[in-house]
Write a protein that holds these residues in place. Structure first.
Motif, PDB file in Angstrom:
ATOM      1  N   ILE A  35     -62.422 -88.747 -60.657  1.00 35.37           N
ATOM      2  CA  ILE A  35     -61.291 -88.520 -59.715  1.00 35.37           C
ATOM      3  C   ILE A  35     -61.824 -87.382 -58.905  1.00 35.37           C
ATOM      4  O   ILE A  35     -61.598 -87.278 -57.774  1.00 35.37           O
ATOM      5  N   GLY A  36     -62.484 -86.404 -59.551  1.00 38.11           N
ATOM      6  CA  GLY A  36     -62.707 -85.073 -58.849  1.00 38.11           C
ATOM      7  C   GLY A  36     -63.836 -85.547 -57.512  1.00 38.11           C
ATOM      8  O   GLY A  36     -63.629 -84.984 -56.471  1.00 38.11           O
ATOM      9  N   ARG A  37     -64.930 -86.422 -58.100  1.00 42.55           N
ATOM     10  CA  ARG A  37     -65.759 -86.704 -57.165  1.00 42.55           C
ATOM     11  C   ARG A  37     -65.201 -87.523 -55.881  1.00 42.55           C
ATOM     12  O   ARG A  37     -65.476 -87.453 -54.783  1.00 42.55           O
ATOM     13  N   LEU A  38     -64.161 -88.491 -56.072  1.00 45.25           N
ATOM     14  CA  LEU A  38     -63.482 -89.200 -55.587  1.00 45.25           C
ATOM     15  C   LEU A  38     -62.581 -88.182 -54.152  1.00 45.25           C
ATOM     16  O   LEU A  38     -62.639 -88.574 -53.109  1.00 45.25           O
ATOM     17  N   VAL A  39     -62.196 -87.360 -54.854  1.00 50.21           N
ATOM     18  CA  VAL A  39     -61.461 -86.342 -53.925  1.00 50.21           C
ATOM     19  C   VAL A  39     -62.477 -85.496 -52.971  1.00 50.21           C
ATOM     20  O   VAL A  39     -62.455 -85.506 -51.954  1.00 50.21           O
ATOM     21  N   LYS A  40     -63.458 -85.111 -53.747  1.00 49.73           N
ATOM     22  CA  LYS A  40     -64.657 -84.401 -52.744  1.00 49.73           C
ATOM     23  C   LYS A  40     -65.177 -85.411 -51.636  1.00 49.73           C
ATOM     24  O   LYS A  40     -65.606 -85.239 -50.743  1.00 49.73           O
ATOM     25  N   LYS A  41     -65.109 -86.658 -51.911  1.00 42.40           N
ATOM     26  CA  LYS A  41     -65.922 -87.740 -51.072  1.00 42.40           C
ATOM     27  C   LYS A  41     -64.728 -88.129 -50.116  1.00 42.40           C
ATOM     28  O   LYS A  41     -64.876 -88.786 -49.006  1.00 42.40           O
ATOM     29  N   LYS A  42     -63.581 -87.661 -50.208  1.00 44.64           N
ATOM     30  CA  LYS A  42     -62.189 -87.992 -49.355  1.00 44.64           C
ATOM     31  C   LYS A  42     -61.865 -89.423 -49.189  1.00 44.64           C
ATOM     32  O   LYS A  42     -61.495 -90.086 -48.505  1.00 44.64           O
ATOM     33  N   ALA A  43     -62.200 -90.041 -50.788  1.00 42.54           N
ATOM     34  CA  ALA A  43     -61.832 -91.431 -50.890  1.00 42.54           C
ATOM     35  C   ALA A  43     -60.394 -91.312 -51.630  1.00 42.54           C
ATOM     36  O   ALA A  43     -59.707 -92.187 -51.229  1.00 42.54           O
ATOM     37  N   ILE A  44     -59.807 -90.248 -51.924  1.00 45.31           N
ATOM     38  CA  ILE A  44     -58.593 -90.019 -52.571  1.00 45.31           C
ATOM     39  C   ILE A  44     -58.176 -88.585 -52.195  1.00 45.31           C
ATOM     40  O   ILE A  44     -58.816 -87.827 -51.918  1.00 45.31           O
ATOM     41  N   GLY A  45     -56.733 -88.653 -52.034  1.00 47.68           N
ATOM     42  CA  GLY A  45     -56.128 -87.308 -51.958  1.00 47.68           C
ATOM     43  C   GLY A  45     -55.136 -86.842 -53.023  1.00 47.68           C
ATOM     44  O   GLY A  45     -54.944 -87.790 -53.587  1.00 47.68           O
TER      45      GLY A  45
ATOM     46  N   SER B 125     -51.456 -84.573 -54.091  1.00 48.11           N
ATOM     47  CA  SER B 125     -50.366 -83.587 -53.624  1.00 48.11           C
ATOM     48  C   SER B 125     -50.147 -82.987 -55.226  1.00 48.11           C
ATOM     49  O   SER B 125     -50.298 -83.497 -56.331  1.00 48.11           O
ATOM     50  N   GLU B 126     -49.792 -81.639 -54.847  1.00 50.25           N
ATOM     51  CA  GLU B 126     -49.609 -81.013 -56.298  1.00 50.25           C
ATOM     52  C   GLU B 126     -47.705 -80.830 -56.328  1.00 50.25           C
ATOM     53  O   GLU B 126     -47.157 -80.143 -55.504  1.00 50.25           O
ATOM     54  N   THR B 127     -47.240 -81.155 -57.723  1.00 51.12           N
ATOM     55  CA  THR B 127     -45.957 -80.805 -57.967  1.00 51.12           C
ATOM     56  C   THR B 127     -45.778 -80.052 -59.153  1.00 51.12           C
ATOM     57  O   THR B 127     -46.064 -80.650 -60.287  1.00 51.12           O
ATOM     58  N   GLY B 128     -45.382 -78.774 -59.073  1.00 56.80           N
ATOM     59  CA  GLY B 128     -45.386 -78.063 -60.228  1.00 56.80           C
ATOM     60  C   GLY B 128     -46.466 -77.921 -60.916  1.00 56.80           C
ATOM     61  O   GLY B 128     -47.445 -77.731 -60.170  1.00 56.80           O
ATOM     62  N   ASN B 129     -46.748 -78.239 -62.211  1.00 61.84           N
ATOM     63  CA  ASN B 129     -48.193 -78.459 -62.721  1.00 61.84           C
ATOM     64  C   ASN B 129     -48.867 -79.737 -62.631  1.00 61.84           C
ATOM     65  O   ASN B 129     -50.036 -79.828 -63.217  1.00 61.84           O
ATOM     66  N   SER B 130     -48.337 -80.581 -62.140  1.00 60.87           N
ATOM     67  CA  SER B 130     -49.073 -81.962 -61.769  1.00 60.87           C
ATOM     68  C   SER B 130     -49.549 -82.247 -60.463  1.00 60.87           C
ATOM     69  O   SER B 130     -49.073 -81.834 -59.547  1.00 60.87           O
ATOM     70  N   TYR B 131     -50.924 -82.932 -60.660  1.00 62.13           N
ATOM     71  CA  TYR B 131     -51.169 -83.556 -59.386  1.00 62.13           C
ATOM     72  C   TYR B 131     -51.119 -84.790 -59.440  1.00 62.13           C
ATOM     73  O   TYR B 131     -51.315 -85.602 -60.502  1.00 62.13           O
ATOM     74  N   PHE B 132     -50.988 -85.439 -58.254  1.00 55.53           N
ATOM     75  CA  PHE B 132     -50.591 -87.010 -58.088  1.00 55.53           C
ATOM     76  C   PHE B 132     -51.501 -87.362 -56.795  1.00 55.53           C
ATOM     77  O   PHE B 132     -51.672 -86.857 -55.853  1.00 55.53           O
ATOM     78  N   TYR B 133     -52.483 -88.273 -57.439  1.00 52.58           N
ATOM     79  CA  TYR B 133     -53.420 -88.835 -56.672  1.00 52.58           C
ATOM     80  C   TYR B 133     -53.014 -90.129 -56.097  1.00 52.58           C
ATOM     81  O   TYR B 133     -52.240 -90.913 -56.537  1.00 52.58           O
ATOM     82  N   TYR B 134     -53.613 -90.426 -54.632  1.00 50.28           N
ATOM     83  CA  TYR B 134     -53.237 -91.556 -53.743  1.00 50.28           C
ATOM     84  C   TYR B 134     -54.752 -91.914 -52.987  1.00 50.28           C
ATOM     85  O   TYR B 134     -55.334 -91.126 -52.934  1.00 50.28           O
ATOM     86  N   PRO B 135     -55.030 -93.205 -53.018  1.00 48.95           N
ATOM     87  CA  PRO B 135     -56.028 -93.629 -52.239  1.00 48.95           C
ATOM     88  C   PRO B 135     -55.756 -93.275 -50.542  1.00 48.95           C
ATOM     89  O   PRO B 135     -54.745 -93.330 -50.164  1.00 48.95           O
ATOM     90  N   LEU B 136     -57.151 -92.685 -50.065  1.00 50.96           N
ATOM     91  CA  LEU B 136     -57.029 -92.482 -48.721  1.00 50.96           C
ATOM     92  C   LEU B 136     -57.822 -93.608 -47.858  1.00 50.96           C
ATOM     93  O   LEU B 136     -57.911 -93.423 -46.795  1.00 50.96           O
ATOM     94  N   LEU B 137     -58.464 -94.400 -48.634  1.00 47.67           N
ATOM     95  CA  LEU B 137     -59.053 -95.474 -48.029  1.00 47.67           C
ATOM     96  C   LEU B 137     -58.482 -96.839 -48.261  1.00 47.67           C
ATOM     97  O   LEU B 137     -57.995 -96.940 -49.287  1.00 47.67           O
ATOM     98  N   ASN B 138     -58.452 -97.537 -47.316  1.00 47.93           N
ATOM     99  CA  ASN B 138     -57.936 -98.898 -47.176  1.00 47.93           C
ATOM    100  C   ASN B 138     -58.633 -99.938 -48.310  1.00 47.93           C
ATOM    101  O   ASN B 138     -59.917-100.102 -47.853  1.00 47.93           O
ATOM    102  N   GLU B 139     -58.199-100.821 -49.029  1.00 47.53           N
ATOM    103  CA  GLU B 139     -58.941-101.571 -50.085  1.00 47.53           C
ATOM    104  C   GLU B 139     -59.634-102.613 -49.427  1.00 47.53           C
ATOM    105  O   GLU B 139     -60.672-102.680 -49.723  1.00 47.53           O
ATOM    106  N   GLU B 140     -59.051-103.168 -48.499  1.00 46.96           N
ATOM    107  CA  GLU B 140     -59.617-104.080 -47.780  1.00 46.96           C
ATOM    108  C   GLU B 140     -60.946-103.760 -46.974  1.00 46.96           C
ATOM    109  O   GLU B 140     -62.034-104.340 -47.098  1.00 46.96           O
ATOM    110  N   GLU B 141     -60.715-102.496 -46.354  1.00 45.55           N
ATOM    111  CA  GLU B 141     -61.878-102.076 -45.658  1.00 45.55           C
ATOM    112  C   GLU B 141     -63.152-101.643 -46.485  1.00 45.55           C
ATOM    113  O   GLU B 141     -64.150-101.926 -46.248  1.00 45.55           O
TER     114      GLU B 141
END
Length: 127
Positions: free
Chosen positions: A49-59, A61-77
Motif C-alpha cells: 500500500i505504501g509503495r502504491l501511495v508513493k507511485k501515486k497509484a492510490i491516494g 484520506s485521514e479520518t481520526g487515527n484511520s487512513y482510507f485508501y482509494y485508487p487514483l488510477l482507472n482500472e480499464e486504463e
C-alpha cells in the motif's frame, strides 16, 4: 494519456481490492480481502500500500487515527497499459501473433466467438 506507474504483480492484487470496493477503505479491509487469496503477512500488504501511495497509484484520506485508501488510477486504463506492455514483451508488439496463439489453444463458447466476430467487423468497418 499520462504515463501510468509500473505496478508489480503483488501491487496489482491490492489495486484489484481497491477497484472492487469502489469506496475508500482501510488497510485492514484490504488485508482481510487479500487473506482470502494470498498468504501474505499484513506488514507485507501495508508495504505494498505504501509503495502504491508513493507511485501515486492510490491516494488516501485521514479520518481520526484511520487512513482510507482509494485508487487514483482507472482500472480499464491500467488493464489496457498492462496489455500493451505484455504484447510488446511477449510478441514484439504483434497482436496477430498473440491472438493466433490464444485462439489455437483456447476453448470458446458460441457467444464468445460471436462477440469476437462483432469486434472484428467493427474494426474492419473503421479501417
Amino acid at each position: 494519456m499520462k504515463k501510468l506507474p509500473n505496478i508489480s504483480d503483488a501491487e496489482w492484487q491490492v489495486m484489484k481490492v481497491l477497484w472492487a470496493e469502489a469506496v475508500p477503505v482501510t488497510s485492514n479491509l484490504v488485508i482481510d480481502r487479500l487473506k482470502e487469496i494470498v498468504a501474505w503477512n499484513p506488514k507485507t500488504i501495508r508495504t505494498l500500500i505504501g509503495r502504491l501511495v508513493k507511485k501515486k497509484a492510490i491516494g488516501y484520506s485521514e479520518t481520526g487515527n484511520s487512513y482510507f485508501y482509494y485508487p487514483l488510477l482507472n482500472e480499464e486504463e491500467c488493464i489496457k497499459e498492462e496489455t500493451r506492455s505484455f504484447l510488446d514483451r511477449a510478441c514484439g508488439g504483434k497482436f496477430n501473433v498473440l491472438m493466433t496463439n490464444f485462439l489455437k489453444e483456447q476453448e470458446l463458447t458460441e457467444e464468445e466467438i460471436d462477440e469476437l466476430k462483432r469486434i472484428l467487423e467493427k474494426k474492419k468497418m473503421k479501417g
